[in-house]
Design an enzyme around this catalytic site. Structure first.
Site, short mmCIF file in Angstrom:
data_model
loop_
_atom_site.label_atom_id
_atom_site.label_comp_id
_atom_site.label_asym_id
_atom_site.label_seq_id
_atom_site.Cartn_x
_atom_site.Cartn_y
_atom_site.Cartn_z
N HIS A 118 0.83 -1.20 0.00
CA HIS A 118 0.00 0.00 0.00
C HIS A 118 0.87 1.25 0.00
O HIS A 118 2.06 1.20 0.32
CB HIS A 118 -0.94 0.02 1.22
N HIS A 206 5.76 6.32 -0.87
CA HIS A 206 6.48 5.07 -1.17
C HIS A 206 5.60 3.87 -0.87
O HIS A 206 4.61 3.95 -0.12
CB HIS A 206 7.77 4.98 -0.35
#
Length: 266
Positions: A118, A206
């Site tokens: 995620h 990220h």
């Protein structure tokens, strides 16, 4: 029902400020009118147990059951851990590359590899029970007015949490045409209404792919040139430079919400 929520909210906020358990309240110190009010408006069990943990049960943090991980904030009744994020399913080439990573990183620390991925759009937040409904509605409204977002992959980067208790290796990401960054700015505006912390000032979006206990930033940084070279070859060979985002996820306690973004019309 509105009166019931107000009473429950007042008691919950009193708990937070006094760090006092309701079960320890000295009933003899409560005026008779207050006693009658508490008895008349006792909170139904269905509401008290809404968060999936019994309301009179103390939650103890046991790192041994979570690969050594510890909570970053104390669990308190009425507080709901919350995260807004984007799911990333990955692709066969990326998954194949990840399976080979353990042989490419020679450090003694025990590396843990994620199987689900995620991209976080908020910090890990703490919502009060009585904020949940309005927060969810505001987030849903924002998603309905936001078009599909394209996330572009960049290089690998090493991250360490603020407590320096865990280190992560992540694929750095950016939004095409800065749409991702603007979306987070709009989420921050919602958070400000609840006096909750915004996303990091120098945000580095990220997708974490592995982690380990402790601060091993220096050790992992030493392997970045080699790892980035192999990842860039995967990007080039399979044309994996970006992915489209059509929905936003929000996890509040044990509840999951999914909000579709506004569809792109042709």
């Amino acid at each position: 029902m509105a009166g019931l929520h107000m009473i429950r909210s007042y008691l919950s906020e009193s708990e937070d400020s006094d760090t006092q358990d309701e079960s320890k309240i000295n009933r003899d110190e409560v005026p008779s009118s207050g006693k009658n009010l508490l008895q008349r408006f006792s909170v139904p069990e269905s509401i008290l147990s809404f968060k999936g943990t019994k309301h009179d049960e103390d939650v103890h943090d046991d790192p041994s059951q979570h690969d050594g991980r510890t909570r970053t904030f104390k669990h308190e009744r009425g507080n709901w851990a919350t995260l807004v994020y984007i799911n990333y399913a990955g692709s066969n080439p990326i998954h194949s590359w990840l399976r080979k990573l353990p042989q490419q990183i020679a450090i003694k620390e025990d590396l843990k590899f994620y199987t689900e991925f995620h991209l976080s759009l908020t910090r890990c937040l703490v919502l009060k029970f009585h904020w949940i409904k309005s927060f969810v509605e505001s987030l849903q409204k924002l998603c309905q007015s936001t078009g599909e977002i394209v996330v572009e992959f960049r290089d690998l980067k090493v991250y360490c949490n603020e407590e320096r208790t865990r280190t992560f290796l992540g694929i750095r990401c950016e939004g095409r045409n800065k749409l991702l960054e603007q979306f987070v700015v709009n989420i921050d505006k919602i958070l400000a209404e609840y006096q909750l912390p915004s996303f990091y000032e120098e945000a580095s979006f990220h997708i974490s792919i592995l982690w380990c206990l402790g601060d091993v930033t220096e050790k992992l940084n030493a392997w970045l040139p080699t790892l980035n070279e192999s990842l860039n070859s995967i990007y080039a060979e399979h044309f994996l430079h970006s992915f489209e985002v059509s929905k936003i996820n929000c996890k509040i306690g044990n509840k999951m919400y999914t909000f579709p973004l506004k569809q792109r019309y042709t």
